[in-house]
Every structure is written in structure tokens, then in C-alpha cells.
Design a protein around this motif. Structure first.
Motif, PDB file in Angstrom:
ATOM      1  N   HIS A  18     -10.977   1.011 -24.253  1.00  0.00           N
ATOM      2  CA  HIS A  18      -9.738   1.427 -23.600  1.00  0.00           C
ATOM      3  C   HIS A  18      -8.579   0.680 -24.239  1.00  0.00           C
ATOM      4  CE1 HIS A  18     -12.063   3.484 -20.546  1.00  0.00           C
ATOM      5  NE2 HIS A  18     -12.848   2.419 -20.537  1.00  0.00           N
ATOM      6  N   PHE A  19      -7.432   1.334 -24.294  1.00  0.00           N
ATOM      7  CA  PHE A  19      -6.246   0.730 -24.899  1.00  0.00           C
ATOM      8  C   PHE A  19      -5.162   0.529 -23.853  1.00  0.00           C
ATOM      9  CE2 PHE A  19      -8.324   2.996 -28.339  1.00  0.00           C
ATOM     10  CZ  PHE A  19      -8.336   2.033 -29.327  1.00  0.00           C
ATOM     11  N   ARG A  20      -4.399  -0.523 -24.060  1.00  0.00           N
ATOM     12  CA  ARG A  20      -3.163  -0.722 -23.310  1.00  0.00           C
ATOM     13  C   ARG A  20      -2.231  -1.570 -24.155  1.00  0.00           C
ATOM     14  NH1 ARG A  20      -3.963  -5.099 -18.492  1.00  0.00           N
ATOM     15  NH2 ARG A  20      -6.029  -5.811 -19.075  1.00  0.00           N
ATOM     16  N   VAL A  21      -0.999  -1.657 -23.695  1.00  0.00           N
ATOM     17  CA  VAL A  21       0.017  -2.436 -24.404  1.00  0.00           C
ATOM     18  C   VAL A  21       0.436  -3.577 -23.497  1.00  0.00           C
ATOM     19  CG1 VAL A  21       2.346  -2.385 -25.385  1.00  0.00           C
ATOM     20  CG2 VAL A  21       0.799  -0.427 -25.713  1.00  0.00           C
ATOM     21  N   ILE A  22       0.502  -4.773 -24.073  1.00  0.00           N
ATOM     22  CA  ILE A  22       0.991  -5.936 -23.329  1.00  0.00           C
ATOM     23  C   ILE A  22       2.236  -6.478 -24.029  1.00  0.00           C
ATOM     24  CG2 ILE A  22      -1.306  -6.495 -22.460  1.00  0.00           C
ATOM     25  CD1 ILE A  22      -0.264  -9.047 -24.614  1.00  0.00           C
ATOM     26  N   ASP A  23       3.012  -7.237 -23.286  1.00  0.00           N
ATOM     27  CA  ASP A  23       4.244  -7.809 -23.817  1.00  0.00           C
ATOM     28  C   ASP A  23       4.021  -9.267 -24.199  1.00  0.00           C
ATOM     29  OD1 ASP A  23       7.354  -7.548 -24.018  1.00  0.00           O
ATOM     30  OD2 ASP A  23       6.953  -9.459 -23.015  1.00  0.00           O
ATOM     31  N   SER A  24       4.421  -9.611 -25.402  1.00  0.00           N
ATOM     32  CA  SER A  24       4.383 -11.004 -25.840  1.00  0.00           C
ATOM     33  C   SER A  24       5.795 -11.419 -26.218  1.00  0.00           C
ATOM     34  CB  SER A  24       3.443 -11.182 -27.041  1.00  0.00           C
ATOM     35  OG  SER A  24       3.457 -12.529 -27.472  1.00  0.00           O
ATOM     36  N   HIS A  25       6.533 -11.890 -25.227  1.00  0.00           N
ATOM     37  CA  HIS A  25       7.902 -12.364 -25.442  1.00  0.00           C
ATOM     38  C   HIS A  25       8.757 -11.302 -26.124  1.00  0.00           C
ATOM     39  CE1 HIS A  25       6.212 -16.208 -24.246  1.00  0.00           C
ATOM     40  NE2 HIS A  25       5.270 -16.004 -25.145  1.00  0.00           N
ATOM     41  N   GLY A  26       8.661 -10.070 -25.634  1.00  0.00           N
ATOM     42  CA  GLY A  26       9.467  -8.974 -26.163  1.00  0.00           C
ATOM     43  C   GLY A  26       8.802  -8.163 -27.258  1.00  0.00           C
ATOM     44  N   VAL A  27       7.668  -8.588 -27.753  1.00  0.00           N
ATOM     45  CA  VAL A  27       6.924  -7.842 -28.771  1.00  0.00           C
ATOM     46  C   VAL A  27       5.761  -7.136 -28.077  1.00  0.00           C
ATOM     47  CG1 VAL A  27       5.522  -8.016 -30.868  1.00  0.00           C
ATOM     48  CG2 VAL A  27       7.561  -9.433 -30.616  1.00  0.00           C
ATOM     49  N   LYS A  28       5.679  -5.831 -28.243  1.00  0.00           N
ATOM     50  CA  LYS A  28       4.614  -5.043 -27.637  1.00  0.00           C
ATOM     51  C   LYS A  28       3.375  -5.086 -28.525  1.00  0.00           C
ATOM     52  CE  LYS A  28       7.325  -3.603 -24.365  1.00  0.00           C
ATOM     53  NZ  LYS A  28       7.513  -4.554 -23.309  1.00  0.00           N
ATOM     54  N   LEU A  29       2.257  -5.530 -27.936  1.00  0.00           N
ATOM     55  CA  LEU A  29       0.989  -5.620 -28.656  1.00  0.00           C
ATOM     56  C   LEU A  29       0.000  -4.640 -28.055  1.00  0.00           C
ATOM     57  CD1 LEU A  29       0.607  -9.516 -28.765  1.00  0.00           C
ATOM     58  CD2 LEU A  29       1.500  -8.029 -30.574  1.00  0.00           C
ATOM     59  N   ARG A  30      -0.577  -3.789 -28.903  1.00  0.00           N
ATOM     60  CA  ARG A  30      -1.623  -2.902 -28.408  1.00  0.00           C
ATOM     61  C   ARG A  30      -2.940  -3.645 -28.474  1.00  0.00           C
ATOM     62  NH1 ARG A  30      -4.261   2.556 -30.770  1.00  0.00           N
ATOM     63  NH2 ARG A  30      -4.925   1.110 -32.361  1.00  0.00           N
ATOM     64  N   PRO A  81       8.148  -6.515 -35.780  1.00  0.00           N
ATOM     65  CA  PRO A  81       9.472  -7.155 -35.802  1.00  0.00           C
ATOM     66  C   PRO A  81      10.008  -7.242 -37.235  1.00  0.00           C
ATOM     67  CG  PRO A  81       7.945  -8.435 -34.463  1.00  0.00           C
ATOM     68  CD  PRO A  81       7.139  -7.387 -35.171  1.00  0.00           C
ATOM     69  N   PRO A  82      11.327  -7.106 -37.399  1.00  0.00           N
ATOM     70  CA  PRO A  82      11.899  -7.061 -38.752  1.00  0.00           C
ATOM     71  C   PRO A  82      12.006  -8.406 -39.472  1.00  0.00           C
ATOM     72  CG  PRO A  82      13.632  -6.801 -37.125  1.00  0.00           C
ATOM     73  CD  PRO A  82      12.327  -6.820 -36.370  1.00  0.00           C
ATOM     74  N   ALA A  83      12.180  -9.492 -38.734  1.00  0.00           N
ATOM     75  CA  ALA A  83      12.417 -10.792 -39.370  1.00  0.00           C
ATOM     76  C   ALA A  83      11.108 -11.448 -39.801  1.00  0.00           C
ATOM     77  CB  ALA A  83      13.161 -11.718 -38.414  1.00  0.00           C
ATOM     78  N   VAL A  84      11.098 -12.020 -40.987  1.00  0.00           N
ATOM     79  CA  VAL A  84       9.916 -12.708 -41.502  1.00  0.00           C
ATOM     80  C   VAL A  84       9.501 -13.833 -40.554  1.00  0.00           C
ATOM     81  CG1 VAL A  84       9.056 -14.151 -43.394  1.00  0.00           C
ATOM     82  CG2 VAL A  84      10.393 -12.110 -43.906  1.00  0.00           C
ATOM     83  N   ASP A  85      10.471 -14.538 -39.998  1.00  0.00           N
ATOM     84  CA  ASP A  85      10.168 -15.657 -39.094  1.00  0.00           C
ATOM     85  C   ASP A  85       9.434 -15.202 -37.823  1.00  0.00           C
ATOM     86  OD1 ASP A  85      10.340 -18.487 -38.486  1.00  0.00           O
ATOM     87  OD2 ASP A  85      11.706 -17.877 -36.867  1.00  0.00           O
ATOM     88  N   ASP A  86       9.520 -13.919 -37.511  1.00  0.00           N
ATOM     89  CA  ASP A  86       8.812 -13.399 -36.332  1.00  0.00           C
ATOM     90  C   ASP A  86       7.302 -13.389 -36.519  1.00  0.00           C
ATOM     91  OD1 ASP A  86      11.141 -12.978 -34.870  1.00  0.00           O
ATOM     92  OD2 ASP A  86      11.370 -10.923 -35.597  1.00  0.00           O
ATOM     93  N   HIS A  91       4.533 -17.925 -33.324  1.00  0.00           N
ATOM     94  CA  HIS A  91       4.598 -16.611 -32.667  1.00  0.00           C
ATOM     95  C   HIS A  91       3.212 -15.992 -32.560  1.00  0.00           C
ATOM     96  CE1 HIS A  91       8.898 -16.438 -32.286  1.00  0.00           C
ATOM     97  NE2 HIS A  91       9.077 -16.599 -33.582  1.00  0.00           N
ATOM     98  N   LEU A  92       2.437 -16.069 -33.635  1.00  0.00           N
ATOM     99  CA  LEU A  92       1.093 -15.485 -33.625  1.00  0.00           C
ATOM    100  C   LEU A  92       0.193 -16.193 -32.609  1.00  0.00           C
ATOM    101  CD1 LEU A  92       0.732 -15.050 -37.466  1.00  0.00           C
ATOM    102  CD2 LEU A  92       0.970 -13.205 -35.795  1.00  0.00           C
ATOM    103  N   THR A  93       0.310 -17.509 -32.552  1.00  0.00           N
ATOM    104  CA  THR A  93      -0.461 -18.289 -31.585  1.00  0.00           C
ATOM    105  C   THR A  93      -0.040 -17.941 -30.157  1.00  0.00           C
ATOM    106  OG1 THR A  93      -0.782 -20.082 -33.153  1.00  0.00           O
ATOM    107  CG2 THR A  93      -0.982 -20.639 -30.847  1.00  0.00           C
ATOM    108  N   ASN A  94       1.250 -17.848 -29.929  1.00  0.00           N
ATOM    109  CA  ASN A  94       1.743 -17.506 -28.599  1.00  0.00           C
ATOM    110  C   ASN A  94       1.357 -16.090 -28.185  1.00  0.00           C
ATOM    111  OD1 ASN A  94       2.876 -19.925 -27.650  1.00  0.00           O
ATOM    112  ND2 ASN A  94       4.652 -19.633 -28.969  1.00  0.00           N
ATOM    113  N   ASP A  95       1.126 -15.210 -29.149  1.00  0.00           N
ATOM    114  CA  ASP A  95       0.621 -13.875 -28.817  1.00  0.00           C
ATOM    115  C   ASP A  95      -0.756 -13.977 -28.164  1.00  0.00           C
ATOM    116  OD1 ASP A  95       2.923 -12.707 -29.848  1.00  0.00           O
ATOM    117  OD2 ASP A  95       1.964 -12.062 -31.719  1.00  0.00           O
ATOM    118  N   LEU A  96      -1.586 -14.901 -28.623  1.00  0.00           N
ATOM    119  CA  LEU A  96      -2.903 -15.088 -28.007  1.00  0.00           C
ATOM    120  C   LEU A  96      -2.775 -15.618 -26.583  1.00  0.00           C
ATOM    121  CD1 LEU A  96      -4.966 -16.556 -30.987  1.00  0.00           C
ATOM    122  CD2 LEU A  96      -4.715 -14.167 -30.277  1.00  0.00           C
TER     123      LEU A  96
END
Length: 136
Positions: A18-30, A81-86, A91-96
Motif C-alpha cells: 500500500h502507498f501513502r504520502v507523508i510530510d517531512s518538514h514540507g517535503v512529501k515522501l511517498r 526539492p530544487p536546492a542541492v542543500d535540500d 535532511h535525509l536523516t530527518n526524513d527517516l
């Protein structure tokens, strides 16, 4: 006589994913998810998506785990996200962390492939000391 046509199931639906989308500080992750039990997050490599874990998801779910395989930011159906710093390791760790929180859990087992282990390792060592969230 009227013909009716059924849409074929997607491979993911056929597996029971099953799929859903969650929010990670404004970035939508499927995320793709399956099963119930302790949370296991499968972190893919580059340039991949949740689908690289397709053979492991059902096996882990049948073994009694709640398996989550996200499309990391910039990949698959997640935001790009457009910025390389994103895309820095924080950010990747905080997504987890956001995924763990969205699942209503305080802890998760992290499994990585390719560059996924670098993200999982940083989550374990940078965040675990403060929160006790991760298992290895």
C-alpha cells in the motif's frame, strides 16, 4: 453485448503493498508499506526507489514486521526539492525520523542498500544518542 475490461493489478497491488504520502518538514515522501509489527525502514540506494526492495518487503511482512520502503527525496514519486542543500545528510536523516513519527512509532530498524546505509548509519549515530530510536 457489452464488454467490460478490468484494469490489471499493478505489481505492487498484487504483492499487497500500500502507498501513502507523508510530510517531512514540507517535503512529501511517498512510502510503500506492508505488514504489522515492529517497524522496519528499508532505505534504497542511488538511483533507485522503494521498488528495489520489492523482493524483501513481503518476506519481512510475513515474518511479522511493519515494513516501510520510501522513495527518498528526489526519487520516484517523492518531492524533488530544487536546492542541492535540500539533499544533505541532515535532511535525509530527518526524513527517516519523519517516517518513524508518521508511523506512530518511537523506534525503527533501519536497513540500507548502496548509499542507503550511509543515511541509516548517520541516523543511528547522530540521532540515536539523543532519542534511542534506532536498532541495528
Amino acid at each position: 453485448m457489452t464488454a467490460s475490461y478490468l484494469q490489471p493489478e499493478s505489481p505492487a497491488e498484487a504483492m499487497g503493498v500500500h502507498f501513502r504520502v507523508i510530510d517531512s518538514h514540507g517535503v512529501k515522501l511517498r512510502i510503500a508499506e506492508m505488514g504489522e509489527g515492529p517497524l522496519v525502514i528499508l532505505v534504497h540506494g542511488w538511483p533507485e526507489s522503494w521498488y528495489s526492495w520489492r523482493n524483501q518487503i513481503s518476506i519481512l511482512a510475513k515474518a511479522g514486521y511493519h515494513v516501510v520502503a520510501p522513495d527518498l527525496r528526489g526519487f520516484g514519486h517523492s518531492d524533488k526539492p530544487p536546492a542541492v542543500d535540500d539533499y544533505n545528510i541532515l535532511h535525509l536523516t530527518n526524513d527517516l525520523v519523519a517516517i518513524t513519527d508518521a508511523m506512530g512509532e518511537k523506534r525503527a530498524v533501519l536497513v540500507g542498500h548502496d548509499w542507503g546505509p550511509a543515511i541509516a548509519w548517520n541516523a543511528f549515530y547522530c540521532i540515536r544518542s539523543a532519542s534511542g530510536r534506532w536498532s541495528r
